[in-house]
Enzyme design. Structure first.
Site, PDB file in Angstrom:
ATOM      1  N   HIS A  49      -7.275  -6.162   0.730  1.00  0.00           N
ATOM      2  CA  HIS A  49      -6.099  -5.335   1.002  1.00  0.00           C
ATOM      3  C   HIS A  49      -5.328  -5.806   2.235  1.00  0.00           C
ATOM      4  O   HIS A  49      -4.376  -5.165   2.645  1.00  0.00           O
ATOM      5  CB  HIS A  49      -6.568  -3.878   1.226  1.00  0.00           C
ATOM      6  CG  HIS A  49      -5.507  -2.837   1.064  1.00  0.00           C
ATOM      7  ND1 HIS A  49      -4.992  -2.477  -0.168  1.00  0.00           N
ATOM      8  CD2 HIS A  49      -4.872  -2.040   1.973  1.00  0.00           C
ATOM      9  CE1 HIS A  49      -4.089  -1.520  -0.018  1.00  0.00           C
ATOM     10  NE2 HIS A  49      -3.992  -1.243   1.277  1.00  0.00           N
ATOM     11  N   SER A  95       0.830  -1.199   0.000  1.00  0.00           N
ATOM     12  CA  SER A  95       0.000   0.000   0.000  1.00  0.00           C
ATOM     13  C   SER A  95       0.874   1.263   0.000  1.00  0.00           C
ATOM     14  O   SER A  95       1.620   1.489  -0.955  1.00  0.00           O
ATOM     15  CB  SER A  95      -0.962  -0.040   1.192  1.00  0.00           C
ATOM     16  OG  SER A  95      -1.994   0.900   1.048  1.00  0.00           O
ATOM     17  N   ASP A  98     -10.169  -5.561  -3.336  1.00  0.00           N
ATOM     18  CA  ASP A  98      -9.554  -4.514  -2.512  1.00  0.00           C
ATOM     19  C   ASP A  98     -10.443  -3.270  -2.544  1.00  0.00           C
ATOM     20  O   ASP A  98     -10.704  -2.716  -3.613  1.00  0.00           O
ATOM     21  CB  ASP A  98      -8.179  -4.187  -3.096  1.00  0.00           C
ATOM     22  CG  ASP A  98      -7.358  -3.247  -2.231  1.00  0.00           C
ATOM     23  OD1 ASP A  98      -7.944  -2.375  -1.563  1.00  0.00           O
ATOM     24  OD2 ASP A  98      -6.122  -3.382  -2.238  1.00  0.00           O
TER      25      ASP A  98
END
Length: 277
Positions: free
Chosen positions: A255, A146, A222
């Protein structure tokens, strides 16, 4: 350095250290995993950069990285995601301030005194780690998740001679064009977005591609995919510049570290193939 934790794991050793950083002006904490091979020789090293709100512990405890690294004789370095502590500026939101350093050199007050995470990682911590542990300086790679995926790709593209290999899980690949990045860049760097380009992976891939193949895994479930991660912009930049990349879209994955741990061994294989070629 002061050792604050030490654990035996998969035949190797995970140790956590505090040290006083001249770059951030704070006490910084980082983790080092050394496989059993490090007892006899220098070993390849991968730097893992975590995402928003995280620190060294997330990948070590939940990412499946210790087993994968031990199997391949690879060291893992996990820095924190920002300076922390009393006197360090912060924000009530999770995506700015402590835990959200975005791996850049802040130029705006009140952040500029402490938020120097790119220099901290590539200069100060790099020197400390390579001088203190049996790490092969010429066999280092970088990866992350991320916000840390943004950090990994951008630092690789800016320092390809240092980080020879690169990969990312669900990275922010065009931060100057997504809400997370725009908020952080405005706060840390100011409203003149010309200064943002040096930290934008898509722009860097377009202007200064590396010789390595960048591996990206992305879960299709995600929740941040369409608004924050913007892989299409990064893909277009790579295709224009000739930057080699592999973007693997994984159906059903989100995620989280459930996603990351599923594909961790693939990423370690990717790095080790590049570092031993």
């Amino acid at each position: 350095m002061q050792s604050v934790e030490k654990h035996r794991s998969h035949g190797g050793t995970l140790e956590v250290f505090d040290h006083e950083s001249a770059v951030t002006g704070t006490t910084m904490r980082f983790a080092v995993f050394l496989p059993r091979e490090a007892e006899k020789a220098d070993v390849p090293c991968l730097w893992y950069l975590s995402g928003l709100t995280c620190n060294w512990s997330n990948v070590m405890e939940k990412g499946g990285v210790l087993k994968a690294a031990a199997a391949r004789g690879c060291a893992i370095i996990a820095p924190d995601t920002s300076p922390r502590g009393e006197g360090v500026p912060d924000d009530e939101a999770y995506d700015l301030g402590q835990g959200a350093g975005f791996y850049l050199t802040a130029t705006q007050e009140p952040w500029s005194q402490h938020f120097q995470m790119d220099r901290y990682i590539t200069e100060e911590l790099q020197a400390l780690v390579t001088e203190s542990f049996p790490i092969a300086k010429d066999r280092q790679g970088i990866f992350g998740h991320s916000m840390g995926g943004h950090g990994a790709i951008s630092l690789h593209l800016k320092h390809p001679e240092l980080y020879r290999t690169c990969s990312a899980f669900a990275p922010i690949t065009a931060p100057s064009q997504c809400p997370w990045g725009q908020k952080a860049f405005t706060a840390y760097l100011g409203s003149d977005n010309a200064s943002w380009a040096q930290y934008d992976s898509a722009i860097l891939a377009l202007k200064q591609p590396s010789e390595a193949e960048i591996l990206i895994d992305q879960g299709l479930d995600d929740p941040f995919l369409s608004e924050q991660l913007l892989h299409g912009i990064f893909e277009d930049a790579c295709q224009t510049s000739g930057q080699a990349y592999a973007l693997r879209r994984q159906a059903g994955y989100d995620h989280s570290y459930y996603f990351i741990s599923t594909f961790m061994d693939d990423h370690l294989r990717h790095h080790m193939e590049g570092l031993t070629a």
